[in-house]
Design an enzyme around this catalytic site. Structure first.
Site, mmCIF file in Angstrom:
data_model
loop_
_atom_site.group_PDB
_atom_site.id
_atom_site.type_symbol
_atom_site.label_atom_id
_atom_site.label_comp_id
_atom_site.label_asym_id
_atom_site.label_seq_id
_atom_site.Cartn_x
_atom_site.Cartn_y
_atom_site.Cartn_z
ATOM 1 N N GLY A 170 -15.532 1.138 5.650
ATOM 2 C CA GLY A 170 -15.378 0.259 4.868
ATOM 3 C C GLY A 170 -15.869 0.497 3.567
ATOM 4 N N SER A 171 -15.667 1.876 2.878
ATOM 5 C CA SER A 171 -16.184 1.939 1.620
ATOM 6 C C SER A 171 -15.101 1.539 0.830
ATOM 7 C CB SER A 171 -16.360 3.503 1.192
ATOM 8 O OG SER A 171 -15.001 3.999 1.390
ATOM 9 N N LEU A 243 -5.833 1.308 10.939
ATOM 10 C CA LEU A 243 -5.235 2.179 11.494
ATOM 11 C C LEU A 243 -4.104 1.918 12.348
ATOM 12 C CD1 LEU A 243 -8.196 4.867 11.600
ATOM 13 C CD2 LEU A 243 -6.590 4.430 9.749
ATOM 14 N N ILE A 246 0.993 -2.730 11.879
ATOM 15 C CA ILE A 246 1.071 -4.157 11.462
ATOM 16 C C ILE A 246 2.235 -4.584 12.359
ATOM 17 C CG2 ILE A 246 1.413 -6.058 9.813
ATOM 18 C CD1 ILE A 246 -1.414 -4.356 9.943
ATOM 19 N N ASN A 260 -1.382 -1.981 1.727
ATOM 20 C CA ASN A 260 -2.077 -0.838 2.355
ATOM 21 C C ASN A 260 -2.417 0.398 1.175
ATOM 22 O OD1 ASN A 260 -3.176 0.942 4.448
ATOM 23 N ND2 ASN A 260 -1.169 1.963 4.252
ATOM 24 N N HIS A 262 -3.097 4.407 1.150
ATOM 25 C CA HIS A 262 -2.895 5.594 1.978
ATOM 26 C C HIS A 262 -3.493 6.663 1.017
ATOM 27 C CE1 HIS A 262 -1.543 8.107 5.209
ATOM 28 N NE2 HIS A 262 -1.156 9.210 4.284
ATOM 29 N N ASP A 303 2.782 3.343 7.065
ATOM 30 C CA ASP A 303 2.766 3.875 5.821
ATOM 31 C C ASP A 303 4.174 4.192 4.886
ATOM 32 O OD1 ASP A 303 0.009 4.278 6.249
ATOM 33 O OD2 ASP A 303 0.542 6.224 7.222
HETATM 34 C C1 GAR Z 1 -9.208 5.435 3.271
HETATM 35 O O1 GAR Z 1 -9.067 6.563 2.771
HETATM 36 C C2 GAR Z 1 -7.897 4.898 3.256
HETATM 37 O O2 GAR Z 1 -6.940 5.464 2.264
HETATM 38 C C3 GAR Z 1 -7.264 5.456 4.573
HETATM 39 O O3 GAR Z 1 -8.409 5.277 5.565
HETATM 40 C C4 GAR Z 1 -9.573 5.381 4.607
HETATM 41 C C5 GAR Z 1 -10.692 4.330 4.773
HETATM 42 O O4 GAR Z 1 -11.891 4.526 4.314
HETATM 43 N N1 GAR Z 1 -5.999 4.786 5.007
HETATM 44 C C6 GAR Z 1 -5.239 5.451 5.836
HETATM 45 O O5 GAR Z 1 -5.400 6.766 6.190
HETATM 46 C C7 GAR Z 1 -4.050 4.637 6.195
HETATM 47 N N2 GAR Z 1 -3.139 5.281 6.950
HETATM 48 P P1 GAR Z 1 -12.936 3.621 4.288
HETATM 49 O O6 GAR Z 1 -13.124 3.018 5.427
HETATM 50 O O7 GAR Z 1 -14.136 4.389 3.791
HETATM 51 O O8 GAR Z 1 -12.674 2.536 3.525
#
Ligand code: GAR
Length: 350
Positions: A170-171, A243, A246, A260, A262, A303
């Site tokens: 969740g950063s 992940l 939807i 979203n 990516h 995506d």
């Molecule tokens: C992020 O890098 C985001 O772009 C990616 O998951 C990570 C979540 O990081 N999303 C995907 O890959 C969607 N296909 P976080 O939990 O530290 O925010």
């Protein structure tokens, strides 16, 4: 394998280490306590095997769980283990359990270094595409050139209520929350996650933001939580490392209001299974010269929806999936909140 487990749990390196310690200490303590109890009640090798088995089973079923929570508490990991215990209890009893208070846990370190944008160009798709070398700060005013960036507020002083959907540490959610903390017209009203142990739920707890655990059955074969989101007056859904695909019903309930992010330049390196380190590994394996982020509307495919913004950063020969991930995260953290603000209000907070 451990990396995959860490990804699955959506926790930072330090939290992952603490969790492993909790498991190790609990396992050893339970073995020791089981031995002590069996000796204390007078069981020996001659005792009928099923008595010994039943006693050990009882200790395992109740004692292990209790010791696990106690050790977890001592290591500051109670919220993580409590969520898993609840899952277990739900499975055993077939009932729902309420979430008592949880403690915050450490976030993954924020990567250092500013990225610089060196060129800006519009793509025929209307995507605002910004290239970067070491990535100078984005002139956010340029975003207003994107056709889709229209305000959604319809007068009045009501806040626009956002739900963040996330599966991991969740950063990005953290950055979005911080960005809108004192915003005059946008508020984070809900954090939803499909992973009961996800770090993002700790953030919700520490920030006093209501959270919601998304269960597979209801999400994919029920109402996809549309009624719940409506009850909470949610107007926008922001995916930040969520992940699951939807469901169509949710997309129809929030047309053009789900976006979203990516960690790559879509349409390359997107789709099912392409997330986190898998994306960066694939980019490096393909010897790409650049990678970046794509912010896009969500449609029925993974995506896939219409692009809102792409930002690029170079992939150096020395880059590893980890160093590339850090570069990409810098872009995500810096620009995702700004883009959300632009989309919703048409202007950014100063
Ligand atoms: C992020 O890098 C985001 O772009 C990616 O998951 C990570 C979540 O990081 N999303 C995907 O890959 C969607 N296909 P976080 O939990 O530290 O925010």
């Amino acid at each position: 394998m451990l990396k995959r487990l860490q990804q699955k749990w959506g926790v930072s390196n330090s939290q992952f280490l603490l969790i492993l310690c909790v498991f190790a200490i609990t396992g050893t303590s339970t073995a020791y306590i089981t031995k002590a109890i069996t000796t204390w009640v007078g069981f020996t090798e001659d005792t009928f095997w099923s008595w010994r088995f039943l006693l050990r089973l009882a200790i395992l079923m109740f004692g292990y769980q209790a010791i696990l929570l106690l050790v977890a508490f001592l290591f500051g990991q109670f919220p993580f283990f409590w969520r898993y215990e609840k899952k277990l209890l739900r499975w055993v009893s077939g009932r729902r359990f309420q979430v008592p208070g949880e403690m915050a846990s450490a976030l993954p370190p924020f990567p250092k270094g500013e990225h610089e944008l060196t060129a800006i160009q519009h793509r025929a798709s209307n995507t605002l595409h910004l290239q970067s070398q070491t990535c100078p700060p984005l002139q956010i005013s340029n975003l207003s050139a994107v056709a889709d960036l229209k305000p959604v507020r319809r007068g009045g002083s009501q806040m626009v209520r956002i739900a963040i959907f996330a599966s991991g540490a969740g950063s990005n959610a953290r950055k979005i929350i911080d960005h809108f903390k004192n915003h005059s017209s946008i508020g984070i009203a809900l954090i939803a996650s499909n992973k009961p142990g996800a770090g993002v739920l700790n953030i919700a707890e520490s920030e006093n933001i209501p959270s919601l655990i998304i269960e597979k059955e209801r999400f994919f074969r029920g109402d996809a939580y549309v009624s719940e989101l409506r009850e909470r007056n949610i107007q926008w859904i922001i995916l930040a490392g969520f992940l699951w695909k939807i469901p169509t019903s949710l997309i129809h309930a929030f047309p053009g209001k789900i976006i979203n992010i990516h960690p790559a330049l879509l349409p390359k390196y997107g789709g099912k299974g392409m997330y986190g380190h898998f994306v960066h590994e694939a980019v490096i394996e393909a010897k790409e010269k650049e990678s970046g982020i794509t912010i896009h509307y969500v449609d029925e495919q993974f995506d896939h929806g219409k692009h809102i913004l792409q930002l690029t950063c170079p992939v150096d020969e020395t880059d590893t999936p980890e160093t590339l991930a850090k570069k990409v995260l810098v872009l995500e953290h810096k620009y995702y909140p700004e883009v959300i603000a632009q989309l919703i209000t048409g202007s950014t907070r100063t």
